[in-house]
Write an enzyme that holds these catalytic residues in place. Structure first.
Site, PDB file in Angstrom:
ATOM      1  CD  GLU A 188      -1.840   2.050   2.055  1.00  0.00           C
ATOM      2  OE1 GLU A 188      -1.356   3.077   1.526  1.00  0.00           O
ATOM      3  OE2 GLU A 188      -2.124   1.955   3.249  1.00  0.00           O
ATOM      4  CB  CYS A 192      -2.076   6.168   2.964  1.00  0.00           C
ATOM      5  SG  CYS A 192      -2.895   5.246   4.240  1.00  0.00           S
TER       6      CYS A 192
HETATM    7  P1  NAP Z   1       9.716   3.560   3.791  1.00  0.00           P
HETATM    8  O1  NAP Z   1      10.959   4.308   3.471  1.00  0.00           O
HETATM    9  O2  NAP Z   1       8.898   3.078   2.678  1.00  0.00           O
HETATM   10  O3  NAP Z   1      10.120   2.341   4.733  1.00  0.00           O
HETATM   11  C1  NAP Z   1       9.153   1.387   5.144  1.00  0.00           C
HETATM   12  C2  NAP Z   1       9.852   0.123   5.598  1.00  0.00           C
HETATM   13  O4  NAP Z   1      10.490  -0.491   4.492  1.00  0.00           O
HETATM   14  C3  NAP Z   1      10.939   0.357   6.634  1.00  0.00           C
HETATM   15  O5  NAP Z   1      10.886  -0.714   7.551  1.00  0.00           O
HETATM   16  C4  NAP Z   1      12.206   0.320   5.830  1.00  0.00           C
HETATM   17  O6  NAP Z   1      13.318  -0.158   6.558  1.00  0.00           O
HETATM   18  C5  NAP Z   1      11.874  -0.702   4.760  1.00  0.00           C
HETATM   19  N1  NAP Z   1      12.610  -0.485   3.505  1.00  0.00           N
HETATM   20  C6  NAP Z   1      12.807   0.689   2.880  1.00  0.00           C
HETATM   21  N2  NAP Z   1      13.446   0.494   1.709  1.00  0.00           N
HETATM   22  C7  NAP Z   1      13.665  -0.842   1.603  1.00  0.00           C
HETATM   23  C8  NAP Z   1      14.295  -1.666   0.628  1.00  0.00           C
HETATM   24  N3  NAP Z   1      14.842  -1.150  -0.481  1.00  0.00           N
HETATM   25  N4  NAP Z   1      14.367  -2.985   0.869  1.00  0.00           N
HETATM   26  C9  NAP Z   1      13.849  -3.512   2.002  1.00  0.00           C
HETATM   27  N5  NAP Z   1      13.246  -2.774   2.958  1.00  0.00           N
HETATM   28  C10 NAP Z   1      13.144  -1.458   2.762  1.00  0.00           C
HETATM   29  O7  NAP Z   1       8.708   4.422   4.649  1.00  0.00           O
HETATM   30  P2  NAP Z   1       8.873   5.317   5.950  1.00  0.00           P
HETATM   31  O8  NAP Z   1      10.267   5.285   6.487  1.00  0.00           O
HETATM   32  O9  NAP Z   1       7.808   4.867   6.853  1.00  0.00           O
HETATM   33  O10 NAP Z   1       8.496   6.762   5.450  1.00  0.00           O
HETATM   34  C11 NAP Z   1       9.132   7.377   4.360  1.00  0.00           C
HETATM   35  C12 NAP Z   1       8.117   7.867   3.350  1.00  0.00           C
HETATM   36  O11 NAP Z   1       7.160   6.838   3.051  1.00  0.00           O
HETATM   37  C13 NAP Z   1       7.237   9.014   3.785  1.00  0.00           C
HETATM   38  O12 NAP Z   1       7.857  10.243   3.652  1.00  0.00           O
HETATM   39  C14 NAP Z   1       6.025   8.842   2.906  1.00  0.00           C
HETATM   40  O13 NAP Z   1       6.241   9.462   1.666  1.00  0.00           O
HETATM   41  C15 NAP Z   1       5.899   7.381   2.694  1.00  0.00           C
HETATM   42  N6  NAP Z   1       4.844   6.720   3.502  1.00  0.00           N
HETATM   43  C16 NAP Z   1       3.674   6.406   2.909  1.00  0.00           C
HETATM   44  C17 NAP Z   1       2.683   5.780   3.632  1.00  0.00           C
HETATM   45  C18 NAP Z   1       1.382   5.412   3.026  1.00  0.00           C
HETATM   46  O14 NAP Z   1       0.439   5.306   3.755  1.00  0.00           O
HETATM   47  N7  NAP Z   1       1.283   5.139   1.764  1.00  0.00           N
HETATM   48  C19 NAP Z   1       2.878   5.463   4.958  1.00  0.00           C
HETATM   49  C20 NAP Z   1       4.088   5.774   5.542  1.00  0.00           C
HETATM   50  C21 NAP Z   1       5.064   6.398   4.795  1.00  0.00           C
HETATM   51  P3  NAP Z   1      14.293   0.839   7.394  1.00  0.00           P
HETATM   52  O15 NAP Z   1      13.505   2.048   7.752  1.00  0.00           O
HETATM   53  O16 NAP Z   1      14.681   0.015   8.566  1.00  0.00           O
HETATM   54  O17 NAP Z   1      15.403   1.150   6.481  1.00  0.00           O
END
Ligand code: NAP
Length: 502
Positions: A262, A299
């Site tokens: 999602e 989201c």
């Molecule tokens: P994220 O960067 O997508 O990370 C989510 C999870 O995935 C974390 O546990 C992260 O691990 C892991 N991860 C990230 N890149 C990966 C990869 N290449 N391979 C394996 N695992 C990976 O999200 P976030 O840190 O929660 O927030 C960053 C951005 O995500 C926000 O600024 C926003 O734009 C977006 N977001 C969207 C929603 C939505 O509802 N659609 C919700 C939350 C966030 P680590 O953190 O341990 O590296």
């Protein structure tokens, strides 16, 4: 109150590690947590596979009892969860308490749901031994659990989309053991919830591999989980970038598996001409409240309002602007999310023909609201303005006329939600928009705001890419159980060998 060990929960044991990371709370003390390794992931997934041999064949009544016990154990730790949850995320106490209510509510809803057995979609075509020219065998179909599932905790819902959130509840309800990769933005909250699940698994006599939590602040643990050959599906909520990387990884495995991501959504609202003229103030103030709720970190945050140029558009702009100017900055979930917000706002501001009407500086881990205005022509010409900015930022797109509004609807990417604000006189315009928007979003709304997702049987929280990586699925509501099931047909299988429900 410190109930933390800083360890992973692997197959019923609390396991430490050599490397650690420090949590970065918005306020309160920081804590140390073990960084998971590929060996931790392997141990957790192998235990999950062992557990599946019994858990995958457990009765619905037993799984319902587990889900209800998890809910009770979470409630029993409510004060500790609220305390550390507020510290780690910067979210207010009422939000943590409300989100806990939603989390235990969805666990209990899944318990009720599986008890009815409807999700099994049982079908039976009895044998027709005398049918000519060929007899028909006895055929029975039911939905069966996939096996071990990996779940990624989301940063923006430390309870309802995290360790015991919707993905975990749906997978356990289906009969799939779960291995969670904890989100580093709230590792302490995650650990206390894992303690609750551990207590429930043991109290109900389920195998210890039914649930594990591996903590980490880097991508290796998540990648190792998604690659592990015994993992059968992945549930994920987060960024488009990470979601796409993990989706590709799952597709590239020797044996590809489904990845239920999602991801991003700008949730456009189409404010139709009669509604804009008659109710601009009501819509503008409602939009400002929806846009800034929880610092815009939802989201379903409605980031775009499309309105036909004229007095209605002007009134919408004025009322939204004054409501946003009265909204103070808020703490964001992590420094990284606050930085990403600032970058996204800067990208919008740099767009050709874009004017910024609200925008204040804010403290480093905070976000103040921003509001931009752009013409329909300029919005259509610039893909950057179609992208989600995660936080309290909105764009008003002034369409030339109702036809250009339709062009804008055709140009939006896949969405979790699309909204119509309409009055009786707008019905003909709405009639043209609905078939376009229905192909874009998992949920269509009229005269409301998309934040606040009901957890129920008819909810769809998904949509065409990039809203999600699997538009046939939902990550909220009872239908979400279908992600972790697959149909199996039993042909002439003796009754003694069939699963109980078949
Ligand atoms: P994220 O960067 O997508 O990370 C989510 C999870 O995935 C974390 O546990 C992260 O691990 C892991 N991860 C990230 N890149 C990966 C990869 N290449 N391979 C394996 N695992 C990976 O999200 P976030 O840190 O929660 O927030 C960053 C951005 O995500 C926000 O600024 C926003 O734009 C977006 N977001 C969207 C929603 C939505 O509802 N659609 C919700 C939350 C966030 P680590 O953190 O341990 O590296």
């Amino acid at each position: 109150m410190n109930m933390l060990t800083g360890k992973h929960l692997i197959a019923g044991e609390w396991v430490g590690g050599v490397a650690t990371f420090s949590s970065d709370p918005a306020h309160g003390p920081s804590h140390e947590f073990a960084v998971g390794t590929a060996a931790d992931v392997d141990a957790a997934v192998k235990a999950a596979e062992d557990a599946f041999a019994t858990f995958g064949w457990s009765s619905r009544a037993d799984r319902a009892a587990l889900l209800r016990r998890i809910a009770d154990e979470i409630d029993a730790r409510g004060d500790a969860i609220t305390e550390i949850g507020c510290q780690e995320t910067g979210l207010p106490e009422a939000r943590l308490q409300g989100e806990r209510g939603r989390t235990v509510g969805q666990l209990r809803l899944f318990a009720d749901h599986i008890e009815t057995g409807e999700y099994l979609d049982q079908r039976h075509d009895p044998a027709m031994p005398d049918r000519a020219p060929l007899p028909r065998p006895d055929l029975r179909m039911i939905q069966r659990p996939l096996g071990p599932v990996a779940v990624f905790g989301a940063s923006n819902f430390p309870l309802a989309f995290s360790v015991a959130g919707g993905d975990t509840a749906a997978a356990l309800a289906a009969g799939c053991p779960v291995v969670v990769k904890g989100h580093p933005a709230h590792p302490g909250t995650g650990e206390i919830v894992a303690q609750a699940i551990d207590a429930a698994v043991k109290a109900t006599g389920n195998p210890v591999g039914t649930f594990s939590l591996v903590q980490s602040d880097g991508i290796e643990v998540g990648a190792a989980l998604a690659r592990h050959p015994l993992i059968r599906a992945v549930g994920f909520t987060g960024s488009l970038r990470a979601g796409r990387a993990l989706f590709d990884l799952c597709a590239q495995r020797d044996e590809p598996i489904p990845f239920f991501g999602e991801l991003g959504s700008v949730n456009p609202m189409f404010v139709l001409p009669n509604a804009a003229v008659a109710r601009a103030a009501e819509i503008g103030t409602g939009w400002a409240a929806s846009l800034t709720m929880g610092a815009g970190q939802f989201c379903t945050n409605p980031g775009i309002a499309v309105v036909v140029d004229g007095p209605g558009a002007e009134a919408l702009l004025t009322t939204t602007q004054s409501a946003l100017e009265e909204t103070a900055e808020q703490t964001m979930l992590t420094r990284g999310i606050a930085d990403a917000y600032r970058n996204g706002v800067a990208q919008y501001a740099a767009g050709s023909g874009v004017s910024q009407v609200v925008g204040e500086d804010s403290a480093p881990r905070c976000a103040a609201p921003n509001l931009f205005v752009v013409s329909g022509d300029d919005w259509l010409a610039d893909d950057n303005l179609h992208k989600e900015v995660f936080g309290p930022t909105g764009i008003i797109v002034r369409a030339r006329d109702a036809n250009q509004m339709l062009d804008i609807a055709r140009a939006v990417e896949g969405q979790l939600t699309c909204t119509l604000h309409m009055d009786a006189g707008d019905i003909e315009t709405a009639r043209k928009l609905v078939p376009v928007l229905e192909r874009k979003a998992g949920r269509l709304l009229a005269n409301g705001f998309p934040t606040g997702v009901e957890v129920c049987d008819s909810m769809v929280h998904g949509g065409p890419y990039p809203a999600s990586t699997n538009f046939g699925a939902t990550s909220v509501g009872t239908l979400s159980i279908r992600r972790f099931l697959r149909p199996v047909c039993y042909q002439n299988i003796p009754a003694d060998l069939l699963p109980e429900e078949a």
